[in-house]
Scaffold this active site. Structure first.
Site, PDB file in Angstrom:
ATOM      1  N   ASN A 223      -6.821 -10.798  -4.487  1.00  0.00           N
ATOM      2  CA  ASN A 223      -8.102 -10.126  -4.255  1.00  0.00           C
ATOM      3  C   ASN A 223      -9.269 -11.114  -4.330  1.00  0.00           C
ATOM      4  OD1 ASN A 223      -8.151  -7.303  -3.530  1.00  0.00           O
ATOM      5  ND2 ASN A 223      -7.019  -6.929  -5.417  1.00  0.00           N
TER       6      ASN A 223
ATOM      7  N   ASN B  97       0.831  -1.210   0.000  1.00  0.00           N
ATOM      8  CA  ASN B  97       0.000   0.000   0.000  1.00  0.00           C
ATOM      9  C   ASN B  97       0.866   1.261   0.000  1.00  0.00           C
ATOM     10  OD1 ASN B  97      -2.390   1.486   0.007  1.00  0.00           O
ATOM     11  ND2 ASN B  97      -2.489   1.555   2.232  1.00  0.00           N
TER      12      ASN B  97
ATOM     13  N   HIS C 172      -2.600  -4.960   4.646  1.00  0.00           N
ATOM     14  CA  HIS C 172      -2.297  -6.362   4.371  1.00  0.00           C
ATOM     15  C   HIS C 172      -1.100  -6.805   5.203  1.00  0.00           C
ATOM     16  CE1 HIS C 172      -4.651  -7.174   0.546  1.00  0.00           C
ATOM     17  NE2 HIS C 172      -4.825  -5.877   0.723  1.00  0.00           N
TER      18      HIS C 172
ATOM     19  N   ASP D 199      -1.182 -10.750  -4.325  1.00  0.00           N
ATOM     20  CA  ASP D 199      -2.510 -10.398  -3.832  1.00  0.00           C
ATOM     21  C   ASP D 199      -3.513 -10.752  -4.926  1.00  0.00           C
ATOM     22  OD1 ASP D 199      -4.861  -9.266  -2.976  1.00  0.00           O
ATOM     23  OD2 ASP D 199      -4.066  -7.239  -2.725  1.00  0.00           O
TER      24      ASP D 199
END
Length: 250
Positions: A150, A12, A241, A148
């Site tokens: 998702n 992020n 995360h 990731d």
């Protein structure tokens, strides 16, 4: 026999993680590879002093904009070949990187969220259709897939079973198909219990352990017996995360 350690993290914003020294606990573990998703930057904007002194080769992919997406792969061993897409015309948004080494290949992914509209979900499904086609062609090789996704695969992987985000039947079937090709969820080799998550909406949800497991290491069948451990690094909490760590013995 040699050990291979990989850490994958949706950071992020990698520049913020470096500036605040949030990345230091990962560097201290001395992994052979660090896989960052949602970097929110490009190579040109990175701290060059950090790159010069980090001890890794590095490969950056820009995301859709300066504020979204992006991949960065840090590796101690220089790969033989680096690809930046599954299908060139379809994967131009910094979502996939394939690194080939002498005795294995790494597929590093940051999947679209697929939220907000049917068009966004279709974009996500298209990405994974390309991904699954590539994974099928490679299934008999030594493959590590990380990133990731998702997607929360099963009910054990999500606290809110009623959510319409990351847990639709269409999304879950993607990971069903991946496993049907022989790929193994490395985390589930050793960790069978529910309620072990990598992604949280905020710190309050994290403290209450209300989240989803969206971050994965999958390995091809040929590597499944070489997995030594796969763990969630819960202690690193500077992103929404948690990082995940994979250790293999070759």
């Amino acid at each position: 026999m040699s050990e291979l350690k990989l850490i994958s993290w949706n950071a992020n914003g990698i520049r913020t993680r470096i500036k605040n020294k949030d990345v230091n606990p990962i560097l201290e573990k001395e992994p052979d590879m660090i896989l960052f998703q949602e970097t929110k930057t490009s190579y040109e904007k990175m701290d060059k002093k950090f790159l010069e002194n980090c001890g890794y080769e590095y490969y950056f992919l820009k995301g859709e904009s300066a504020r979204t997406g992006g991949l960065a792969t840090f590796t101690k061993e220089k790969p033989c070949v680096v690809r930046r897409f599954f299908i060139e015309s379809a994967d131009a948004l910094g979502r996939a990187s394939i690194l080939n080494y002498e005795n294995f290949s790494l597929i590093h992914v940051y999947a679209p969220a697929g939220t907000g509209s049917k068009a966004k979900l279709n974009e996500k499904l298209d990405f994974f259709n390309n991904f699954l086609s590539f994974a099928e062609l490679a299934k008999d090789k030594n493959i590590i897939i990380a990133g990731d996704f998702n997607i929360a695969h099963n009910e054990d992987d999500i606290s809110d079973l009623d959510t319409k985000v990351t847990f639709t039947d269409e999304e879950r079937e993607i990971l069903d198909k991946l496993e049907s090709l022989g790929y193994v969820d490395a985390f589930r080799i050793f960790n069978k219990e529910a309620g072990q998550y990598t992604s949280f909406k905020n710190q309050e949800a994290r403290d209450a352990n209300e989240g989803s497991r969206l971050d994965y290491f999958f390995v091809s069948k040929s590597l499944s017996d070489k997995v030594k451990s796969c763990t969630i690094l819960d202690e690193i909490q500077s992103s929404k995360h948690a990082p995940i760590e994979l250790i293999l013995d070759f």
